[in-house]
Design a protein around this motif. Structure first.
Motif, mmCIF file in Angstrom:
data_model
loop_
_atom_site.group_PDB
_atom_site.id
_atom_site.type_symbol
_atom_site.label_atom_id
_atom_site.label_comp_id
_atom_site.label_asym_id
_atom_site.label_seq_id
_atom_site.Cartn_x
_atom_site.Cartn_y
_atom_site.Cartn_z
ATOM 1 N N UNK A 1 0.847 -1.194 0.000
ATOM 2 C CA UNK A 1 0.000 0.000 0.000
ATOM 3 C C UNK A 1 0.880 1.241 0.000
ATOM 4 N N UNK A 2 0.313 2.366 -0.406
ATOM 5 C CA UNK A 2 0.999 3.649 -0.318
ATOM 6 C C UNK A 2 0.060 4.636 0.351
ATOM 7 N N UNK B 1 -18.888 24.851 -4.707
ATOM 8 C CA UNK B 1 -18.792 23.986 -5.886
ATOM 9 C C UNK B 1 -17.615 24.374 -6.780
ATOM 10 N N UNK B 2 -16.486 24.740 -6.152
ATOM 11 C CA UNK B 2 -15.272 25.125 -6.856
ATOM 12 C C UNK B 2 -14.351 23.916 -6.989
ATOM 13 N N UNK B 3 -14.229 23.374 -8.204
ATOM 14 C CA UNK B 3 -13.370 22.230 -8.503
ATOM 15 C C UNK B 3 -12.021 22.733 -8.986
ATOM 16 N N UNK B 4 -10.933 22.093 -8.540
ATOM 17 C CA UNK B 4 -9.607 22.471 -9.025
ATOM 18 C C UNK B 4 -8.655 21.289 -8.931
ATOM 19 N N UNK B 5 -7.559 21.385 -9.683
ATOM 20 C CA UNK B 5 -6.556 20.323 -9.750
ATOM 21 C C UNK B 5 -5.372 20.635 -8.863
ATOM 22 N N UNK B 6 -4.550 19.627 -8.662
ATOM 23 C CA UNK B 6 -3.297 19.780 -7.935
ATOM 24 C C UNK B 6 -2.212 20.073 -8.965
ATOM 25 N N UNK B 7 -1.780 21.312 -9.035
ATOM 26 C CA UNK B 7 -0.796 21.734 -10.034
ATOM 27 C C UNK B 7 0.558 21.062 -9.831
ATOM 28 N N UNK B 8 0.846 20.583 -8.623
ATOM 29 C CA UNK B 8 2.139 19.956 -8.360
ATOM 30 C C UNK B 8 2.254 18.565 -8.973
ATOM 31 N N UNK B 9 1.138 17.962 -9.341
ATOM 32 C CA UNK B 9 1.158 16.609 -9.890
ATOM 33 C C UNK B 9 1.742 16.600 -11.299
ATOM 34 N N UNK B 10 1.378 17.574 -12.112
ATOM 35 C CA UNK B 10 1.949 17.697 -13.441
ATOM 36 C C UNK B 10 1.314 16.845 -14.517
ATOM 37 N N UNK B 11 0.533 15.855 -14.168
ATOM 38 C CA UNK B 11 -0.102 15.013 -15.177
ATOM 39 C C UNK B 11 -1.610 15.102 -15.022
ATOM 40 N N UNK B 12 -2.294 15.182 -16.152
ATOM 41 C CA UNK B 12 -3.749 15.248 -16.137
ATOM 42 C C UNK B 12 -4.336 14.220 -17.075
ATOM 43 N N UNK B 13 -5.579 13.829 -16.775
ATOM 44 C CA UNK B 13 -6.382 12.982 -17.641
ATOM 45 C C UNK B 13 -7.699 13.724 -17.810
ATOM 46 N N UNK B 14 -7.897 14.340 -18.948
ATOM 47 C CA UNK B 14 -9.054 15.196 -19.129
ATOM 48 C C UNK B 14 -8.991 16.322 -18.122
ATOM 49 N N UNK B 15 -10.070 16.564 -17.388
ATOM 50 C CA UNK B 15 -10.073 17.655 -16.409
ATOM 51 C C UNK B 15 -9.472 17.267 -15.055
ATOM 52 N N UNK B 16 -9.001 16.039 -14.903
ATOM 53 C CA UNK B 16 -8.569 15.524 -13.601
ATOM 54 C C UNK B 16 -7.045 15.437 -13.482
ATOM 55 N N UNK B 17 -6.567 15.553 -12.251
ATOM 56 C CA UNK B 17 -5.167 15.276 -11.961
ATOM 57 C C UNK B 17 -4.967 13.766 -11.928
ATOM 58 N N UNK B 18 -3.749 13.307 -12.293
ATOM 59 C CA UNK B 18 -3.407 11.880 -12.288
ATOM 60 C C UNK B 18 -2.351 11.629 -11.230
ATOM 61 N N UNK B 19 -2.542 10.566 -10.485
ATOM 62 C CA UNK B 19 -1.660 10.185 -9.388
ATOM 63 C C UNK B 19 -1.164 8.765 -9.617
ATOM 64 N N UNK B 20 0.155 8.573 -9.527
ATOM 65 C CA UNK B 20 0.756 7.242 -9.608
ATOM 66 C C UNK B 20 1.371 6.923 -8.254
ATOM 67 N N UNK B 21 1.033 5.743 -7.699
ATOM 68 C CA UNK B 21 1.588 5.355 -6.404
ATOM 69 C C UNK B 21 2.795 4.455 -6.581
ATOM 70 N N UNK C 1 -4.854 9.263 2.357
ATOM 71 C CA UNK C 1 -5.640 8.182 1.771
ATOM 72 C C UNK C 1 -4.692 7.018 1.507
ATOM 73 N N UNK C 2 -5.091 5.819 1.878
ATOM 74 C CA UNK C 2 -4.277 4.634 1.629
ATOM 75 C C UNK C 2 -4.717 4.003 0.310
ATOM 76 N N UNK C 3 -3.754 3.829 -0.604
ATOM 77 C CA UNK C 3 -4.036 3.295 -1.937
ATOM 78 C C UNK C 3 -3.121 2.113 -2.234
ATOM 79 N N UNK C 4 -3.526 1.267 -3.135
ATOM 80 C CA UNK C 4 -2.684 0.145 -3.558
ATOM 81 C C UNK C 4 -1.421 0.689 -4.217
ATOM 82 N N UNK C 5 -0.288 0.068 -3.909
ATOM 83 C CA UNK C 5 0.959 0.464 -4.550
ATOM 84 C C UNK C 5 0.920 0.098 -6.035
ATOM 85 N N UNK C 6 1.701 0.819 -6.818
ATOM 86 C CA UNK C 6 1.777 0.618 -8.264
ATOM 87 C C UNK C 6 0.410 0.711 -8.929
ATOM 88 N N UNK C 7 -0.351 1.723 -8.525
ATOM 89 C CA UNK C 7 -1.660 1.967 -9.129
ATOM 90 C C UNK C 7 -1.738 3.416 -9.607
#
Length: 91
Positions: free
Chosen positions: A10-11, A71-91, A54-60
């Motif tokens: 887990x990560x 109702x203000x939606x925003x991304x995490x600019x530090x992540x650097x990767x997006x999928x459509x309107x969403x931020x992408x996270x790799x564990x 949040x605890x997530x499965x490793x390598x996911x």
């Protein structure tokens, strides 16, 4: 900003934001919580920022966004990767 702590298969991912930007309550929502606001609400911590872990499965890979009051939606600019309107996270 994201902080990652590996734990066996887990990560632990900690989502971190400034204490007052944006103002009001903020939740992290994503595919790991079925995009449900309020499940992972960021709380104040001693260093003056606010965070939630949040605890997530490793390598996911996960999509997520933040949802603030008003109702203000925003991304995490530090992540650097997006999928459509969403931020992408790799564990």
């Amino acid at each position: 900003m994201l902080e990652r702590t590996p734990r066996n298969d887990r990560t632990e991912v900690t989502f971190v934001l400034p204490a007052d930007a944006p103002p009001g309550s903020v939740s992290v929502v994503g595919d790991f919580n079925d995009w449900q606001p309020g499940i992972h609400t960021l709380k104040a911590r001693k260093d003056g920022k606010r965070a939630v872990t949040v605890e997530l499965a490793s390598r996911s890979t996960h999509s997520f966004r933040y949802l603030a009051a008003g109702d203000y939606w925003f991304n995490d600019e530090s992540v650097g990767e997006q999928e459509g309107p969403n931020s992408r996270l790799h564990t």
